[in-house]
Enzyme design. Sequence first.
Site, PDB file in Angstrom:
ATOM      1  N   ASN A   1      88.402 -45.479  52.451  1.00 28.11           N
ATOM      2  CA  ASN A   1      89.225 -45.599  53.466  1.00 28.11           C
ATOM      3  C   ASN A   1      90.589 -47.216  53.726  1.00 28.11           C
ATOM      4  O   ASN A   1      90.111 -47.798  54.496  1.00 28.11           O
ATOM      5  CB  ASN A   1      89.353 -44.969  54.477  1.00 28.11           C
ATOM      6  CG  ASN A   1      91.029 -45.252  55.599  1.00 28.11           C
ATOM      7  OD1 ASN A   1      92.138 -45.460  55.805  1.00 28.11           O
ATOM      8  ND2 ASN A   1      90.423 -44.973  56.853  1.00 28.11           N
TER       9      ASN A   1
ATOM     10  N   LYS B   1      93.869 -47.824  54.580  1.00 30.92           N
ATOM     11  CA  LYS B   1      93.790 -47.846  55.433  1.00 30.92           C
ATOM     12  C   LYS B   1      95.113 -49.129  55.541  1.00 30.92           C
ATOM     13  O   LYS B   1      95.422 -48.636  54.574  1.00 30.92           O
ATOM     14  CB  LYS B   1      93.147 -49.249  56.906  1.00 30.92           C
ATOM     15  CG  LYS B   1      91.578 -48.494  57.685  1.00 30.92           C
ATOM     16  CD  LYS B   1      90.908 -48.790  58.594  1.00 30.92           C
ATOM     17  CE  LYS B   1      89.384 -47.592  58.749  1.00 30.92           C
ATOM     18  NZ  LYS B   1      88.652 -48.364  59.639  1.00 30.92           N
TER      19      LYS B   1
ATOM     20  N   HIS C   1      91.722 -38.781  61.952  1.00 29.68           N
ATOM     21  CA  HIS C   1      90.912 -40.389  62.251  1.00 29.68           C
ATOM     22  C   HIS C   1      90.773 -40.749  63.180  1.00 29.68           C
ATOM     23  O   HIS C   1      91.999 -40.369  63.869  1.00 29.68           O
ATOM     24  CB  HIS C   1      91.691 -41.275  61.003  1.00 29.68           C
ATOM     25  CG  HIS C   1      90.309 -42.386  60.732  1.00 29.68           C
ATOM     26  ND1 HIS C   1      90.261 -43.766  61.922  1.00 29.68           N
ATOM     27  CD2 HIS C   1      89.599 -42.746  59.870  1.00 29.68           C
ATOM     28  CE1 HIS C   1      89.510 -43.889  60.919  1.00 29.68           C
ATOM     29  NE2 HIS C   1      89.317 -43.551  60.032  1.00 29.68           N
TER      30      HIS C   1
ATOM     31  N   GLU D   1      91.345 -43.632  64.072  1.00 27.01           N
ATOM     32  CA  GLU D   1      92.093 -44.617  65.158  1.00 27.01           C
ATOM     33  C   GLU D   1      93.905 -44.041  64.754  1.00 27.01           C
ATOM     34  O   GLU D   1      94.657 -44.570  65.868  1.00 27.01           O
ATOM     35  CB  GLU D   1      92.290 -45.939  63.470  1.00 27.01           C
ATOM     36  CG  GLU D   1      91.290 -46.459  63.333  1.00 27.01           C
ATOM     37  CD  GLU D   1      90.986 -47.774  62.076  1.00 27.01           C
ATOM     38  OE1 GLU D   1      91.896 -46.976  61.145  1.00 27.01           O
ATOM     39  OE2 GLU D   1      90.062 -47.751  62.204  1.00 27.01           O
TER      40      GLU D   1
ATOM     41  N   GLU E   1      82.519 -38.711  61.320  1.00 25.66           N
ATOM     42  CA  GLU E   1      82.803 -40.369  62.234  1.00 25.66           C
ATOM     43  C   GLU E   1      82.824 -41.010  63.342  1.00 25.66           C
ATOM     44  O   GLU E   1      83.820 -40.830  64.756  1.00 25.66           O
ATOM     45  CB  GLU E   1      84.314 -41.022  61.493  1.00 25.66           C
ATOM     46  CG  GLU E   1      84.332 -40.953  59.619  1.00 25.66           C
ATOM     47  CD  GLU E   1      85.065 -41.366  59.487  1.00 25.66           C
ATOM     48  OE1 GLU E   1      85.201 -42.382  58.868  1.00 25.66           O
ATOM     49  OE2 GLU E   1      86.332 -42.142  60.286  1.00 25.66           O
TER      50      GLU E   1
ATOM     51  N   GLY F   1      83.575 -49.536  61.767  1.00 25.33           N
ATOM     52  CA  GLY F   1      84.509 -51.206  61.771  1.00 25.33           C
ATOM     53  C   GLY F   1      83.609 -52.371  62.665  1.00 25.33           C
ATOM     54  O   GLY F   1      83.481 -52.822  62.846  1.00 25.33           O
TER      55      GLY F   1
ATOM     56  N   SER G   1      80.103 -48.161  59.121  1.00 25.75           N
ATOM     57  CA  SER G   1      80.429 -49.198  58.747  1.00 25.75           C
ATOM     58  C   SER G   1      79.120 -49.217  57.309  1.00 25.75           C
ATOM     59  O   SER G   1      77.990 -49.439  57.466  1.00 25.75           O
ATOM     60  CB  SER G   1      79.016 -49.697  60.448  1.00 25.75           C
ATOM     61  OG  SER G   1      80.145 -50.246  60.806  1.00 25.75           O
TER      62      SER G   1
HETATM   63  P1  PGA Z   1      84.115 -48.330  58.362  1.00 23.95           P
HETATM   64  O1  PGA Z   1      85.842 -47.378  58.147  1.00 23.95           O
HETATM   65  O2  PGA Z   1      83.086 -48.178  56.960  1.00 23.95           O
HETATM   66  O3  PGA Z   1      85.184 -49.815  58.203  1.00 23.95           O
HETATM   67  O4  PGA Z   1      83.402 -48.753  59.511  1.00 23.95           O
HETATM   68  C1  PGA Z   1      85.307 -46.313  58.339  1.00 23.95           C
HETATM   69  C2  PGA Z   1      86.653 -45.215  58.673  1.00 23.95           C
HETATM   70  O5  PGA Z   1      87.686 -45.919  59.502  1.00 23.95           O
HETATM   71  O6  PGA Z   1      86.416 -44.199  57.748  1.00 23.95           O
END
Ligand code: PGA
Length: 261
Positions: free
Chosen positions: A9, A11, A96, A98, A168, A174, A214
Amino acid sequence: MPKKYVMANFKMNKTNDEVVDYIDKLSSLTSDCDCQVVLCVPSISIPLAVQKVNEKDRDFIIACQNFNENDFGAFTGEINAEMVAGGGAGAVLIGHSERRNLFKEDDLLVNKKILKALKSGLICIFCLGESLFDKKNNLTEQVIINQLSKGLNSIYANELSHIVIAYEPVWAIGTGIVATEQEISQSICIIRNTLAKLYNEEIANNVTIVYGGSVNDVNCKDISKIKGVDGVLVGGASLIPEKFSKIAKAFCECKKTKNKK
Ligand code: PGA
């Protein structure tokens, strides 16, 4: 044995040139890899990314990170599912954290988007997971069941093969904090049990469920060994092809078979 899904991803990162360069590098680095690579790129890069993947003769799925749930009309700045599919994307991220937190997308909207995506022939990468507050208040199970049931409202059993569920936990995204093996197993078990109730055992066992939060090139090996984990969704560590290719390799079935001999 179904392929494992290893998904990046990006982003809001990478220009067109950077996406093309990334695919070039990733393609060489994963030439002996048999997992299903999915790259969730910025919408504007979808056609170029698809072109590059075809040029390299790879089966990477290029995915979109979001679309608007409406069919068409006065929605300045938005794109719809049909445009995403027409641009060559084969999948889309829906739900997601976010999008849920920053853009206030709720379960009802997530469900609308899943229905639209399926109608447009896109694979849905349906993300769900509990927040830190939920975890601290022992609400994980309740939150997962709620998000899953509401997100899959009016989705038929035969459509589940077009849905990949990404568990997730929000507190792991993150943050550098990965859920433990026990936490991942328990949540995936809750997801499969809920699917068995909503549909049936067979569907519950066959749905692809990945973990995200992560994941990196060091912890990926341990995560790949967790029972019931069919792959990963990776944010930060997916931005560097060298790192992402190591994660993809951890999920390669052919390698594991070869190593066993
Ligand atoms: P990350 O993000 O691997 O940076 O924790 C995962 C995601 O947002 O799908």
